[in-house]
Scaffold this active site. Structure first.
Site, short mmCIF file in Angstrom:
data_model
loop_
_atom_site.label_atom_id
_atom_site.label_comp_id
_atom_site.label_asym_id
_atom_site.label_seq_id
_atom_site.Cartn_x
_atom_site.Cartn_y
_atom_site.Cartn_z
N CYS A 191 0.85 -1.20 0.00
CA CYS A 191 0.00 0.00 0.00
C CYS A 191 0.88 1.25 0.00
O CYS A 191 1.34 1.69 1.07
CB CYS A 191 -0.92 0.01 1.22
N CYS A 233 -0.39 4.19 2.23
CA CYS A 233 -0.24 4.02 3.68
C CYS A 233 1.21 4.14 4.12
O CYS A 233 1.53 4.88 5.05
CB CYS A 233 -0.77 2.65 4.11
N ASP A 234 2.07 3.38 3.47
CA ASP A 234 3.44 3.23 3.96
C ASP A 234 4.44 4.16 3.29
O ASP A 234 5.58 4.26 3.75
CB ASP A 234 3.88 1.77 3.75
#
Length: 518
Positions: free
Chosen positions: A344, A347-348
């Site tokens: 992701c 997200c990361d």
């Protein structure tokens, strides 16, 4: 800090506060502390129910606790909760201020019954759409139970902690100083993990349920649409899902859902669940199907068994278990998952600021990931197996305009390299020459398509395609009468949300037609 529009919206929300509370800020002389102080002043200026203190002595600065007078609720934000976490802040303000949560009485009692000291810490990023679910769930647990405490930490602001704890994926949750879990978790999932008897109690309840007329296995767009269409026919309808919302929960921007110019995955998933709940549909979450036992004779009841030990029966089924991100399947990938290997980028990505990363996959998802990451990291190397990228032209043109992106085509990743703790690079093969080459990297984002969630059907008589997808007919029925399927798990081409919605509706109508004719 807050613009006038946001202030106006927040003021309206804060009118729901019924009891006074205080915000206790721990600040230093840094710019981020000044920024947080400005945000908190804006908030307390909107209502007379909140007071602000700036004499906090928490070890993390800037941070703030939200407390009732004379009582520590256990809710702390370390950082400035804007972006996706602004909603988490608003909910925490409302709930500490006495506004009741939208949670069932049963779950509330389960939270209040938790024993022992539970000190949670969650590392999040402001661009992570998966993080608010975790932050909001743990905040609510802290508000309802004095034994629970939660600190939500902006990983980008507390880099020393992130490095020391080797946090390379968000949300990352710690309990009493030890790793607890990573990735999106619902309130029910967290409770199931800390309340070890919950799963058995829930399984016993499910085993006592009467057979359904139609039971959906999966709660993504296909399963939700099927549930709405089935319930509207007045038949006994149930949804058993590992997590309601499915893969949509992991989707960032959605701009191709007709009539909705833009939304985000978690918002769409919440809207789907809210719509389903308008009807008499029995929603059973945290239920992962592990075995299908078809009825031995036409018109009988099919049985689905779950990992929890529960078992449900139904006259008709709609299998909508969806798909998941495909893995590379190379040495080192599993070992370094969440230690540099990620799936992701939204997200990361912030955790890799200023570092070198690779994106595996040259389709739309891969190119979009490379474009997003290029604004955060030092260098992006996109690796595509084929000799040409498969992404839309507009995306390829944007990618080509970025100075810190390199594209390698005709290459096959063969191994993820690491030092035992984190990713240090990858090895790839030039397909034309067979030569092996190595890239030094800190992160690898895998974006190579989807694989259907049909492992649990491998020993069933349901006919699957060579790719493991469920084969369906024009009405969505599988090779077994009375069992239908819909969405990304089937052979229907083009894995899109709008198509899954239509296929789920079709399968439910097919199931109803089957019922009235059987």
């Amino acid at each position: 800090m807050l613009d006038e529009t946001l202030k106006s919206q927040l003021k309206a929300y804060l009118q729901k506060v019924t009891q006074p509370f205080e915000i206790v800020a721990s600040l230093d002389d840094g710019d981020k502390s000044k920024e947080l102080h400005g945000l908190l002043r804006d908030i307390v200026g909107l209502t007379d129910k909140i007071t602000l203190k700036t004499d906090g002595d928490a070890p993390r600065k800037p941070s703030f606790a939200i407390n009732r007078p004379g009582e520590q609720t256990g809710v702390v934000f370390a950082g400035i909760p804007m972006g996706h976490e602004f909603t988490s802040l608003v909910l925490a303000l409302l709930q500490v201020g006495g506004h009741p949560p939208k949670t069932s009485d049963e779950v509330i009692e389960q939270i209040k019954g938790l024993e022992g000291e539970l000190n949670f810490e969650t590392y999040f990023s402001l661009s992570c759409q998966n993080c608010p679910d975790v932050v909001q769930a743990l905040n609510l647990m802290a508000i309802l139970n004095p034994n629970v405490h939660h600190v939500a930490i902006d990983g980008a602001l507390f880099k020393d902690e992130v490095e020391a704890r080797e946090v390379m994926s968000v949300p990352s949750i710690y309990l009493n100083g030890e790793p607890f879990d990573q990735g999106r978790m619902s309130l029910e999932q967290i409770l199931a993990k800390v309340d070890t008897g919950a799963a058995k109690r829930e399984a016993a309840k499910l085993n006592d349920k009467a057979p359904f007329d139609t039971l959906m296995i999966g709660g993504g767009p296909a399963g939700a649409a099927a549930a709405v269409y089935a319930a509207r026919k007045g038949i006994r309808t149930g949804v058993a899902a590992e997590r309601f919302g499915g893969q949509v929960l992991d989707t960032m921007g959605i701009e191709n859902l007709i009539s909705v110019p833009h939304t985000e995955g978690p918002k769409l998933a919440a809207a789907l669940e809210e719509h389903v709940k308008e009807y008499e549909v029995d929603i059973m979450n945290l239920q992962r199907a592990v075995k299908l036992v078809p009825s031995p004779q036409p018109g009988g009841e099919h049985e689905v068994q779950f990992a929890s030990g529960a078992s449900l029966k139904a006259k008709t089924l709609v299998l909508a278990t969806g798909a998941r991100w495909r893995e590379m399947g190379v040495p080192g990938e599993a070992e370094y998952r969440n230690k540099g290997v990620a799936y992701c980028p939204h997200c990361d990505g912030p955790l890799f600021k200023g570092k070198r990363v690779a994106v595996i996959g040259g389709g739309n998802s891969g190119v979009e990931a490379a474009i997003d990451l290029a604004g955060l990291v030092a260098e992006v190397t996109l690796i595509e197996f084929m000799d040409e990228l498969r992404a839309d032209d507009v995306l390829q043109k944007k990618l080509a305009s970025l100075p810190n992106v390199e594209v390698i085509k005709g290459a096959r990743t063969t191994e993820v390299n690491g030092d035992g703790k984190r990713v240090t690079g990858l090895t790839y093969e030039e397909r034309a020459s067979g030569e092996l080459k190595t890239l030094d990297l800190e992160g690898i984002f895998v974006q190579i398509g989807l694989v259907p969630n049909t492992e649990w059907l491998q020993e069933s008589p349901i006919e699957l395609s060579e790719r493991g997808e469920i084969i369906v007919d024009a009405r969505g029925m599988t090779s077994i009468p009375g069992i239908f399927a819909a969405g990304d798990v089937t052979t229907v081409p083009y894995k899109q949300i709008v198509i899954a919605l239509g296929e789920g509706s079709r399968a439910a109508l097919g199931a109803f037609d089957y019922l009235i004719r059987s």
